[in-house]
Scaffold this motif. Structure first.
Motif: not given
Length: 217
Positions: A77-97, A117-125
């Motif tokens: 609704r706001e058309r704003t973006m949040v980055d959830l993956s400000a991580l130090t590891e070199n990761i490529r992400f795939g399918r999400l749920a 691996n499967i990882v869990l990420i919260s909307v707060s990062g």
């Protein structure tokens, strides 16, 4: 190329744009009614694997960034973006749920060196792997149950991919299938009582069904 439909009938998908053979990208298309035309809700994001939150307010997607990728959250609704993956590891992400509570995402993550691996990420990062002691080289295709207590996925712990489920509160993993040719891409029935997955046989792929009540711990 990929799409997601939530229980409210809201649809998102990645729509490919073609500039030339060396310049292709995708943006996110959205519609509240799959029978009506969709509109683009992102611009030049190189988006992959979009998934819409249960309440329809957020769209998570993978932003292709060459050798790496970013996991981003679009507040629809706001058309704003949040980055959830400000991580130090070199990761490529795939399918999400999405988890049913709309506060957590399960994601495929490829690590430098080849592990997936499967990882869990919260909307707060907040970020963590499902199970740090797993010996699986590949974990893929995560899906939550309707209560958000279990995450189903396929993994190759024994060399042949099988379906597993992760118990979030107990932090344990249980193997559910023992198909000789392997089992892939789990899905649950709407009432959560049946497990569906692909099996591999001499003639190719088949769809198998298993009653979860028949699975003994």
């Amino acid at each position: 190329r990929s799409f997601d439909l939530n229980r409210n009938g809201q649809l998102v998908y990645d729509q490919l744009h073609y500039g030339n053979p060396f310049n292709q990208w995708a943006d996110i298309a959205y519609t509240a009614d799959p029978t009506t035309p969709a509109t683009l809700i992102s611009s030049e994001q190189r988006a992959l694997y979009p998934v819409i939150s249960p309440d329809g307010g957020m769209v998570a997607f993978v932003q292709n960034a060459g050798m790496a990728s970013q996991l981003r959250l679009l507040m629809r609704r706001e058309r704003t973006m949040v980055d959830l993956s400000a991580l130090t590891e070199n990761i490529r992400f795939g399918r999400l749920a999405w988890a049913p509570d709309g506060q957590w995402l399960a994601a495929e993550a490829w690590y430098e060196g080849g592990a997936q691996n499967i990882v869990l990420i919260s909307v707060s990062g907040n970020f963590h792997k499902l199970y740090s002691d797993t010996s699986m080289a590949t974990e893929a295709a995560p899906v939550f149950d309707s209560l958000g207590e279990f995450i189903y996925f396929h993994g190759d712990n024994g060399g042949t991919p099988q379906i597993y489920r992760y118990h979030r509160s107990q932090r344990t993993i249980e193997q559910l299938t023992f198909a000789s040719g392997g089992a892939l891409y789990p899905a649950l029935s709407p009432d959560g009582t049946e497990l569906y997955y692909l099996t591999v046989g001499p003639q190719g792929f088949d769809i198998a069904r298993q009653n979860l009540a028949d699975i003994k711990p």
